[in-house]
Design a protein around this motif. Structure first.
Motif, PDB file in Angstrom:
ATOM      1  N   LEU A 115      53.316 -57.392  -5.316  1.00  0.00           N
ATOM      2  CA  LEU A 115      54.695 -57.760  -4.990  1.00  0.00           C
ATOM      3  C   LEU A 115      55.604 -57.447  -6.180  1.00  0.00           C
ATOM      4  N   ALA A 116      55.162 -57.814  -7.363  1.00  0.00           N
ATOM      5  CA  ALA A 116      55.929 -57.516  -8.574  1.00  0.00           C
ATOM      6  C   ALA A 116      56.067 -56.012  -8.762  1.00  0.00           C
ATOM      7  N   GLN A 117      54.983 -55.278  -8.529  1.00  0.00           N
ATOM      8  CA  GLN A 117      55.019 -53.817  -8.661  1.00  0.00           C
ATOM      9  C   GLN A 117      55.993 -53.207  -7.648  1.00  0.00           C
ATOM     10  N   HIS A 118      55.988 -53.715  -6.435  1.00  0.00           N
ATOM     11  CA  HIS A 118      56.896 -53.203  -5.395  1.00  0.00           C
ATOM     12  C   HIS A 118      58.350 -53.374  -5.826  1.00  0.00           C
ATOM     13  N   PHE A 119      58.720 -54.584  -6.244  1.00  0.00           N
ATOM     14  CA  PHE A 119      60.105 -54.840  -6.636  1.00  0.00           C
ATOM     15  C   PHE A 119      60.485 -54.022  -7.862  1.00  0.00           C
ATOM     16  N   SER A 120      59.571 -53.929  -8.816  1.00  0.00           N
ATOM     17  CA  SER A 120      59.829 -53.146 -10.022  1.00  0.00           C
ATOM     18  C   SER A 120      60.083 -51.681  -9.664  1.00  0.00           C
ATOM     19  N   SER A 121      59.266 -51.139  -8.793  1.00  0.00           N
ATOM     20  CA  SER A 121      59.422 -49.749  -8.374  1.00  0.00           C
ATOM     21  C   SER A 121      60.768 -49.522  -7.674  1.00  0.00           C
ATOM     22  N   CYS A 122      61.147 -50.457  -6.808  1.00  0.00           N
ATOM     23  CA  CYS A 122      62.441 -50.352  -6.108  1.00  0.00           C
ATOM     24  C   CYS A 122      63.610 -50.363  -7.092  1.00  0.00           C
ATOM     25  N   ILE A 123      63.549 -51.244  -8.063  1.00  0.00           N
ATOM     26  CA  ILE A 123      64.633 -51.368  -9.037  1.00  0.00           C
ATOM     27  C   ILE A 123      64.695 -50.135  -9.935  1.00  0.00           C
ATOM     28  N   VAL A 124      63.539 -49.632 -10.370  1.00  0.00           N
ATOM     29  CA  VAL A 124      63.517 -48.429 -11.204  1.00  0.00           C
ATOM     30  C   VAL A 124      64.092 -47.239 -10.435  1.00  0.00           C
ATOM     31  N   THR A 125      63.736 -47.104  -9.170  1.00  0.00           N
ATOM     32  CA  THR A 125      64.263 -46.012  -8.352  1.00  0.00           C
ATOM     33  C   THR A 125      65.779 -46.105  -8.247  1.00  0.00           C
ATOM     34  N   ARG A 126      66.288 -47.296  -8.030  1.00  0.00           N
ATOM     35  CA  ARG A 126      67.747 -47.472  -7.957  1.00  0.00           C
ATOM     36  C   ARG A 126      68.414 -47.141  -9.282  1.00  0.00           C
ATOM     37  N   LEU A 127      67.808 -47.562 -10.384  1.00  0.00           N
ATOM     38  CA  LEU A 127      68.382 -47.271 -11.705  1.00  0.00           C
ATOM     39  C   LEU A 127      68.409 -45.767 -11.969  1.00  0.00           C
ATOM     40  N   LYS A 128      67.369 -45.062 -11.549  1.00  0.00           N
ATOM     41  CA  LYS A 128      67.350 -43.607 -11.715  1.00  0.00           C
ATOM     42  C   LYS A 128      68.476 -42.958 -10.911  1.00  0.00           C
ATOM     43  N   LEU A 129      68.679 -43.429  -9.682  1.00  0.00           N
ATOM     44  CA  LEU A 129      69.778 -42.895  -8.854  1.00  0.00           C
ATOM     45  C   LEU A 129      71.130 -43.205  -9.485  1.00  0.00           C
ATOM     46  N   LEU A 130      71.275 -44.412 -10.010  1.00  0.00           N
ATOM     47  CA  LEU A 130      72.520 -44.786 -10.672  1.00  0.00           C
ATOM     48  C   LEU A 130      72.765 -43.909 -11.898  1.00  0.00           C
ATOM     49  N   ALA A 131      71.723 -43.686 -12.690  1.00  0.00           N
ATOM     50  CA  ALA A 131      71.852 -42.839 -13.875  1.00  0.00           C
ATOM     51  C   ALA A 131      72.250 -41.416 -13.484  1.00  0.00           C
ATOM     52  N   LYS A 132      71.671 -40.919 -12.409  1.00  0.00           N
ATOM     53  CA  LYS A 132      72.014 -39.575 -11.922  1.00  0.00           C
ATOM     54  C   LYS A 132      73.486 -39.530 -11.496  1.00  0.00           C
ATOM     55  N   ASP A 133      73.941 -40.554 -10.789  1.00  0.00           N
ATOM     56  CA  ASP A 133      75.339 -40.610 -10.357  1.00  0.00           C
ATOM     57  C   ASP A 133      76.287 -40.698 -11.549  1.00  0.00           C
ATOM     58  N   VAL A 134      75.933 -41.517 -12.538  1.00  0.00           N
ATOM     59  CA  VAL A 134      76.771 -41.658 -13.731  1.00  0.00           C
ATOM     60  C   VAL A 134      76.832 -40.324 -14.482  1.00  0.00           C
ATOM     61  N   LYS A 135      75.707 -39.653 -14.574  1.00  0.00           N
ATOM     62  CA  LYS A 135      75.677 -38.346 -15.246  1.00  0.00           C
ATOM     63  C   LYS A 135      76.557 -37.337 -14.507  1.00  0.00           C
ATOM     64  N   ALA A 136      76.517 -37.357 -13.185  1.00  0.00           N
ATOM     65  CA  ALA A 136      77.353 -36.441 -12.397  1.00  0.00           C
ATOM     66  C   ALA A 136      78.837 -36.729 -12.626  1.00  0.00           C
ATOM     67  N   VAL A 137      79.193 -38.000 -12.667  1.00  0.00           N
ATOM     68  CA  VAL A 137      80.593 -38.374 -12.928  1.00  0.00           C
ATOM     69  C   VAL A 137      80.977 -37.953 -14.338  1.00  0.00           C
ATOM     70  N   ASP A 138      80.098 -38.191 -15.296  1.00  0.00           N
ATOM     71  CA  ASP A 138      80.359 -37.805 -16.682  1.00  0.00           C
ATOM     72  C   ASP A 138      80.569 -36.295 -16.785  1.00  0.00           C
ATOM     73  N   THR A 139      79.764 -35.533 -16.075  1.00  0.00           N
ATOM     74  CA  THR A 139      79.900 -34.074 -16.074  1.00  0.00           C
ATOM     75  C   THR A 139      81.254 -33.673 -15.497  1.00  0.00           C
ATOM     76  N   LEU A 140      81.651 -34.318 -14.407  1.00  0.00           N
ATOM     77  CA  LEU A 140      82.956 -34.014 -13.804  1.00  0.00           C
ATOM     78  C   LEU A 140      84.101 -34.355 -14.754  1.00  0.00           C
ATOM     79  N   ILE A 141      84.012 -35.483 -15.386  1.00  0.00           N
ATOM     80  CA  ILE A 141      85.063 -35.898 -16.328  1.00  0.00           C
ATOM     81  C   ILE A 141      85.093 -34.947 -17.520  1.00  0.00           C
TER      82      ILE A 141
END
Length: 174
Positions: free
Chosen positions: A125-151
């Protein structure tokens, strides 16, 4: 309310997808069942939270800090099945908004203490939640990088030379 009816809203939430029926049932069994009356504050802005809230039935509305609806439409309506303050079941958070019950709202309150106890007892259960959160953080980092590139592209764009009006060649001195 039957346990199946309480598990059903969790099945629609991305954070709980992939958990076994037994894990979902155990989460529901450990959750507090709450009924909010119309006008009750479900969460309040600037208050610390120790639980996520899953709206099982009924509607609520999100409003801003001074009690005014953030949109002309009267605020953002939160429908059945939504989870409020999701991260509060894992870490300490302070609410950034207020949510009020519009009518009778039945909800599950998933406390941090109970969720931590369940994750200690069930490492998957802990591994499942950890994996979900890490995946979301990676997507967020990718989005932030894309915005940074645009700016960066906007601020470092080459300046075009000043343009001159079209003047006939005869008008230019030789």
């Amino acid at each position: 309310m039957a346990i199946d009816a309480l598990v059903k809203p969790l099945l629609a939430l991305p954070l709980f997808k992939g958990l076994t029926p037994l894990q979902l049932t155990e989460i529901v069994r450990c959750a507090e069942r709450i009924i909010y009356r119309p006008g009750d504050v479900i969460i309040a802005e600037d208050e610390a939270s120790d639980a996520a809230i899953v709206i099982v039935s009924g509607n609520s509305i999100r409003i801003n800090d001074n009690g005014d609806a953030p949109q002309k439409s009267g605020g953002e309506t939160l429908p059945e099945g939504v989870m409020i303050a999701e991260l509060a079941m894992f870490i300490e958070i302070v609410h950034a908004t207020t949510v009020i019950a519009q009518g009778q709202v039945k909800a599950l309150r998933l406390t941090r203490q109970k969720m931590h106890e369940m994750m200690e007892a069930d490492a998957s259960l802990a591994q499942h939640f950890s994996s979900c959160i890490v995946t979301r953080l990676k997507l967020l980092a990718k989005d932030v990088k894309a915005v940074d590139t645009l700016i960066g592209a906007v601020t470092t764009a080459p300046q075009s030379p000043p343009t001159r009006a079209n003047v006939p060649v005869e008008a230019h001195p030789a």
